[in-house]
Scaffold this motif. Structure first.
Motif, PDB file in Angstrom:
ATOM      1  N   ILE A   1      -0.646  12.710  -3.467  1.00  0.00           N
ATOM      2  CA  ILE A   1      -1.640  12.842  -2.164  1.00  0.00           C
ATOM      3  C   ILE A   1      -2.923  11.728  -2.798  1.00  0.00           C
ATOM      4  O   ILE A   1      -3.416  10.817  -2.079  1.00  0.00           O
ATOM      5  N   ALA A   2      -3.425  12.283  -3.905  1.00  0.00           N
ATOM      6  CA  ALA A   2      -4.677  11.699  -4.352  1.00  0.00           C
ATOM      7  C   ALA A   2      -4.307   9.956  -4.593  1.00  0.00           C
ATOM      8  O   ALA A   2      -5.315   9.144  -4.104  1.00  0.00           O
ATOM      9  N   ALA A   3      -3.252   9.807  -5.208  1.00  0.00           N
ATOM     10  CA  ALA A   3      -2.784   8.280  -5.249  1.00  0.00           C
ATOM     11  C   ALA A   3      -2.842   7.703  -4.088  1.00  0.00           C
ATOM     12  O   ALA A   3      -3.330   6.707  -3.826  1.00  0.00           O
ATOM     13  N   ILE A   4      -2.171   8.255  -2.926  1.00  0.00           N
ATOM     14  CA  ILE A   4      -2.143   7.530  -1.523  1.00  0.00           C
ATOM     15  C   ILE A   4      -3.440   7.433  -1.116  1.00  0.00           C
ATOM     16  O   ILE A   4      -3.730   6.541  -0.464  1.00  0.00           O
ATOM     17  N   ALA A   5      -4.174   8.389  -0.997  1.00  0.00           N
ATOM     18  CA  ALA A   5      -5.506   8.184  -0.358  1.00  0.00           C
ATOM     19  C   ALA A   5      -6.359   7.284  -1.247  1.00  0.00           C
ATOM     20  O   ALA A   5      -7.299   6.682  -0.386  1.00  0.00           O
TER      21      ALA A   5
ATOM     22  N   ASP B   1       7.975   3.271 -14.439  1.00  0.00           N
ATOM     23  CA  ASP B   1       8.236   4.552 -15.400  1.00  0.00           C
ATOM     24  C   ASP B   1       9.548   4.997 -15.586  1.00  0.00           C
ATOM     25  O   ASP B   1      10.055   5.445 -16.482  1.00  0.00           O
ATOM     26  N   GLY B   2      10.040   5.390 -14.408  1.00  0.00           N
ATOM     27  CA  GLY B   2      11.255   6.110 -14.166  1.00  0.00           C
ATOM     28  C   GLY B   2      12.454   4.988 -14.849  1.00  0.00           C
ATOM     29  O   GLY B   2      13.423   5.641 -15.134  1.00  0.00           O
TER      30      GLY B   2
ATOM     31  N   ARG C   1      -1.318   3.087  -7.471  1.00  0.00           N
ATOM     32  CA  ARG C   1       0.115   3.244  -8.018  1.00  0.00           C
ATOM     33  C   ARG C   1      -0.092   4.739  -8.488  1.00  0.00           C
ATOM     34  O   ARG C   1      -0.706   5.117  -9.339  1.00  0.00           O
ATOM     35  N   PRO C   2       0.897   5.721  -7.915  1.00  0.00           N
ATOM     36  CA  PRO C   2       0.925   7.105  -8.529  1.00  0.00           C
ATOM     37  C   PRO C   2       1.820   7.065 -10.003  1.00  0.00           C
ATOM     38  O   PRO C   2       2.303   5.983 -10.483  1.00  0.00           O
TER      39      PRO C   2
ATOM     40  N   GLY D   1       0.759  -1.199   0.034  1.00  0.00           N
ATOM     41  CA  GLY D   1      -0.081   0.035   0.108  1.00  0.00           C
ATOM     42  C   GLY D   1       0.711   1.329  -0.099  1.00  0.00           C
ATOM     43  O   GLY D   1       0.203   2.532   0.228  1.00  0.00           O
ATOM     44  N   GLN D   2       2.136   1.096  -0.227  1.00  0.00           N
ATOM     45  CA  GLN D   2       2.860   2.355  -0.111  1.00  0.00           C
ATOM     46  C   GLN D   2       3.067   2.971  -1.883  1.00  0.00           C
ATOM     47  O   GLN D   2       2.961   2.112  -2.529  1.00  0.00           O
ATOM     48  N   ALA D   3       3.165   4.049  -1.899  1.00  0.00           N
ATOM     49  CA  ALA D   3       3.550   4.778  -3.090  1.00  0.00           C
ATOM     50  C   ALA D   3       4.688   5.124  -3.412  1.00  0.00           C
ATOM     51  O   ALA D   3       5.485   5.411  -2.401  1.00  0.00           O
ATOM     52  N   ALA D   4       5.293   5.066  -4.491  1.00  0.00           N
ATOM     53  CA  ALA D   4       6.365   5.495  -4.944  1.00  0.00           C
ATOM     54  C   ALA D   4       6.412   6.291  -6.320  1.00  0.00           C
ATOM     55  O   ALA D   4       6.200   5.640  -7.336  1.00  0.00           O
TER      56      ALA D   4
END
Lengths: 439, 439, 439, 439
Positions: A387-391, A402-403, A395-396, A135-138
């Protein structure tokens, strides 16, 4: 007299930032502003900032609005009041910090390019994938996706207004290295920056091209050049280790100096005889050109340079499709040029859309039509989207995957440039389709 | 009443032209106008025009102002009243006509690209060299050198206003092939045109880059593409041999139609069932990209395409040097953008020079400042420069040797595109230094 | 070998021109070129040119291509081979020549402004009306109506693409009088020129505004100014009577010098002590501003000046209507900016129409899309339209009545400027509705 | 872990703001940001905000970052933690609030135009003068002086780069009233707004013209027009008194809606029969044109309108002087066009200065060259300049006296428009010379 009603305030999101030079200041502005402009599901709090030099980091915290300081990024990652780590350091520290933060359960925002090598980027993408399962975003900080005109360009392409794409041409032109006396900052050293114009500027346009087209580059043929091979040492760099800080070795040099013109490193006392300035080798490219094809067969060309006199921040693109074309220049970032090729020829032509209407991406939150936004707004929008993706538990976008894809393009560019410009394939991105949501 | 005093009239120069489509009309305008505007040492006379179709060539002669017609170019070359042969045919006839004319003792002006192959161009350059020794002139029609803004750009570069060159980027974008129903004119057939966008548009920008920089390209890495592989046949082309004409096979198709929109080949009756249009293969490139280095080490990129929707005639360049930069767009041909990098940064920026002052190249003969010139003026200026060279007994510029050099670049581009974009060297120009006089 | 077939040649129209300075050269280019580009019902022949100085007029005739010369315009008007008299003199000769020519049964083209006074213009319009009843044409040379982009603007407005008009703003900015040492040419003397920037530049924009809107101005409120009250005399003007010529008083001064920079009158020998230059009074305006309303209630503003440093020929307009807007700049005369206000706001904006398509006014006869026209083409188009009107027996547009209407506006401007800027009505045009046909 | 060192923090300056619509949000962004970017002698604190509707003002306080709320502006003025009152209400409340705040010993920042009448403005200027003697500052919010490009323009003029000024032309074009269904907000009612485009837009350009030239207008000749005489009532306005609030009557209407497109008042339930929308009279101008002279004799023209379709925020000016010219467009606010008329004509032209260098006004504090600022930065700069003036004990610029001078111009415009456009003098500003310090 009534006190402010904060009964409905959203939950807080503690942010810890590593680095406080140019990018640190820009990110801070984004974190400070985003909840004043947008309705957010979480409210970011500027919890702590890390830098090796205690005095400098304390000063930066006061100025930029961070509640606490750390002199070791590991301590920042370990803080309970930090749920998101924002990495604004040179590239050589990205992998170590990002992986540690992800493993510590933090969300991560990492400046671009994702890393200095494909191997580092692969490790980071793997860590992000494991963390994503928890559930973590990167997210990687390709902030120019958040220019409203660029986001609007993507919408128009996604809606088919350009039809089948034929041509993409991207340039990113700056001129701060035209002067041969510009000093040897960390951005000119391979061990810190990974590459030169390629990673600094080229990474942005590779990401934008793939993002806008919704498909990857399949290979490249490249030239690179370092026109000025030696430059004056900065005092801080002449004596490495004495400073640099965990987070911000780049305390001088044009784009990192934040207006403090005094520090242009004219002394170079650590070495040569009095009156002379010691020089060191530039170990990255000043400029790079490459061309290739997208998966669909469209032709794409790219140029990134810091030697284009008179061009200050000219990230420009033009995209031609069967049904229309788009053009953009970051120096006029509130505008998008659009040609609708389906119109009668007597009244068609490139129109200048002022991307400042409430119906345009991000704009409903800002000012009336015609009231310009600036560069820093991209960081506010980036904060909003992350923040929207986390909430939402999504996946952001752009993800570390992608990076990594961009990193593979950069590596192919360097390989081609070292091998007679021969066409060098880029491995296709793995897993889910490249194209995901967006602004 | 007094009759005009013609006592001081300069000697005449009889011109014979082969071909009367788009280029023929443009050249005619140049020949008609030049002595009305400039003081010339010789006065061109529009002596005769050649084309295979008697009716069509007679009509063209009447409209364009030619005194006589021929239906075989050999007869035109043989005329006593023709001292200069102006070749406006497709590329496959250039070598034969030019060599014959030179051997017949005529001066020659030949449209660009000089030839369809390097071998042809070498034979032509050799013939020109032999003829030059006899005092004959041979010029290739890279008319865009004669745009005043381009000539002024060369002056500024030659004066050192840009310092050491770092970057040249040239594009030539058109869009008349975006429509997949655009017909299969001679320009889309290798046997007539030699190549597609490469020879038609790319030849111009290769010539301009080398001309402006005053030095040759040393090699290229290239991509080419043909997006639309089949196109509707024109009636005339569906039945080859029935027409074509020695001088003007290209009687239709966008840039050769001279406004006669009716002939867009919608019938295609010669073949398939009623209601269908027979198609034929496109045997040239729609688009080409390449990059390389100039002899001095400057980086150069090129793109030529007829598939850039919305761009009608966008020959654009930007050149960055250590001391300044220049930018140009043929769609705004009276303007030149110039950035002087030696100025204080607070008041520097790209300035828009309106190249319409008496002190600018060619302009003293025309209108007051701010009164725009057009496309066709390049042919008037070309006629002026050729006549001046003939009168002075000098080699005109660009010579057939210059045209051969461009042809070698085009060949290297095709070789690279067929070989994985690998860097392909261009042989250095032989003999005297490339840089000669100029406007 | 075949001779040119001229069996189908149209009848000839003998043209006689009075004056051979800037306007004479421009008109000559139009007369020479028009039948080479357009299919015409009559073919103009450059029969004779008149000027008082025998040597100068002979030289001009040779250069510009006129078959014969006259030193008295009365003799030119009397010639049998002249059916059309083209008046390119200063304004003080317009009325006399035009009325004489009309009474002699000739068609007349008269440069703008029609006259130096309303009384003269009334007499000319009356003569034109009488002559019109005999089938003669009388046109005033508001050539900027013939810029294709301007003609296209009129089409768009006539088609309702702008809806009800709200605003028109017109400026015509030049800078050739910024230098206080620019000499006192005829254009700066009221007795020759009638007025200054007002008649020279303001007349154009008044005509264009009324032409484009299709309705007249109802009144004006005006300011005028002469910033430089004295200027150096030209030798020819210091000794009036010695020259001046029926046809070409304007032999010097920036826009009349045709690049002959030598004549800038630095001597001034006729008078003051050696080493000084005699000065004379400027008796016309350097600049004028006025605003008013069109008959429909739209607001209009105008500014004409020769003191706008950096603006060379900036005839600019913007017109805003309920459904759209247009903008134009003569310094970029191949372009028209159009905003369609009925489009969705997310993709609307001013588009740059390159007015070079075959479907645009006058363009079918010229080059492929994107190939620019220049200033002088307006005179070719003017010749085309006048010949077409003569052949059809129609009143040409703009007529002398239109020229009179403009003259009335100019008079109202001067009246207002002399009376505290008070609103000064313009009498409505008499007779048939103002709006007639057009390109 | 270290806490932030705030030992060196500057003293606080408590700000209280009245109004929270468009201007309130923009001012808030300025107050929040200024101390994060600039080194300031005093740190502004967002102490309290006032508005009549308790729920709305509480919501605004939370979003915009104000610590406390008041529902009566008198209570805000009375607060001990407020040292500066920032007035962002419609014009009809300016005088009462400003005078009360000044008499209560507060510094005041008042939105423009200063007042709705000259009498109000005189009272305010008198109060400001009395307060100034006590060390209080009173500034009027002509924020466009703080656009870096505009501040740089003033520098160039003050340095003499333009020489004697000849022409100033200013337009401020918007299009949000083109739609006849745009609702009747407070900005369209004389009792609230004083005037229409004149006060809203015209005040800005009058101030800028006088500020840039450093001298006052001496008189004007004017036209005004209201094209759409009736517009749909907003619910809130149909029932006045029910809302409006001391601070924010303007809660809807394009430039005050802050992106909340929902509130476009389509109901109008308070009145007419179901299905119809009640209309009310527009009592202000939609558009205004005027021209006049500056004290030095330069000619100036002005146009302000909200009916220019396609122009969103086109505050444009061009200033021509004997030695150079400047041009600016607020829609491209990071750019300034400059023509240096002392340069050789072959290389001169309007240059586009990207006003983003550290050496440009305000820029040292922001981003590297080429990184654009936006509209809201003007409020940050305004806060900076006001705080600097307060700390130095200097009269801020523009003062209430400057605002009064603008008010007198607006009154002269209205007088002239009502009197046949007759030239109406503007009384010269009293007391100390108009030109004071600046950015």
């Amino acid at each position: 007299m009534e006190q402010r009603d904060s009964g409905t305030a959203p939950p807080e999101l503690g942010v810890g930032m590593v680095g406080y030079a140019f990018m640190g200041a820009a990110h801070s502005q984004g974190w400070r502003t985003v909840s004043r402009v947008f309705d957010l599901p979480m409210r970011p709090v500027l919890a702590a900032i890390a830098g090796r030099d205690p005095r400098a980091v304390r000063s930066a915290a006061g100025r930029l609005g961070w509640a606490a300081v750390e002199t070791d990024w590991r301590d920042l990652v370990a803080r309970d009041d930090v749920q998101l780590v924002d990495i604004c350091t040179p590239g050589d520290l990205h992998a170590e910090i990002a992986i540690a933060a992800l493993e510590a359960g933090k969300h991560v925002l990492c400046e671009k390019p994702l890393a200095n090598t494909v191997a580092e980027a692969e490790a980071m993408a793997a860590a992000a994938e494991r963390a994503g399962a928890r559930g973590q975003a990167a997210m990687v900080g390709f902030n120019y996706r958040r220019v409203p005109a660029v986001a609007h360009a993507r919408r128009l392409i996604a809606e088919g207004r350009l039809g089948t794409l034929r041509h993409l041409r991207f340039t990113y032109l700056q001129d701060w290295l035209v002067d041969p006396l510009a000093p040897l900052t960390w951005r000119l050293q391979r061990r810190h920056a990974g590459s030169g114009a390629l990673g600094d500027l080229g990474a942005h346009i590779v990401d934008l091209a793939q993002h806008l087209a919704g498909e990857p580059l399949t290979g490249v043929s490249a030239l690179t050049e370092t026109f000025v091979r030696e430059r004056p040492l900065l005092p801080v760099l002449a004596a490495p280790g004495s400073s640099g800080a965990s987070g911000s070795p780049g305390s001088s040099g044009s784009p990192d100096s934040l207006g403090s013109s005094a520090s242009s490193g004219s002394s170079g006392s650590s070495g040569g005889p009095p009156g002379t300035v010691e020089h060191g080798p530039v170990t990255v490219d000043d400029a790079v050109l490459f061309h290739g094809r997208l998966a669909s067969g469209a032709l794409a060309s790219f140029e990134a340079t810091r030697m284009a006199s008179g061009r200050k921040n000219a990230l420009r693109f033009e995209i031609n499709g069967e049904r229309g074309s788009l053009a953009f220049d970051l120096e006029r970032l509130n505008e998008l040029s659009f040609h609708d090729h389906t119109e009668p020829v007597t009244s068609s032509g490139f129109r200048r859309i002022l991307v400042t209407e409430a119906e345009h991406p991000y704009l409903r939150a800002w000012w009336p039509p015609g009231h310009a936004l600036g560069y820093e707004h991209t960081f506010t929008h980036q904060a909003h989207d992350l923040i929207a993706a986390i909430a939402r538990g999504q996946r952001p976008d752009p993800s570390f995957a992608d990076g990594l894809q961009v990193q593979r393009v950069l590596a192919a560019v360097e390989h081609s440039a070292q091998n007679n410009a021969v066409h060098t394939p880029v491995p296709p991105p793995a897993g889910p389709p490249h194209r995901t949501g967006g602004a």
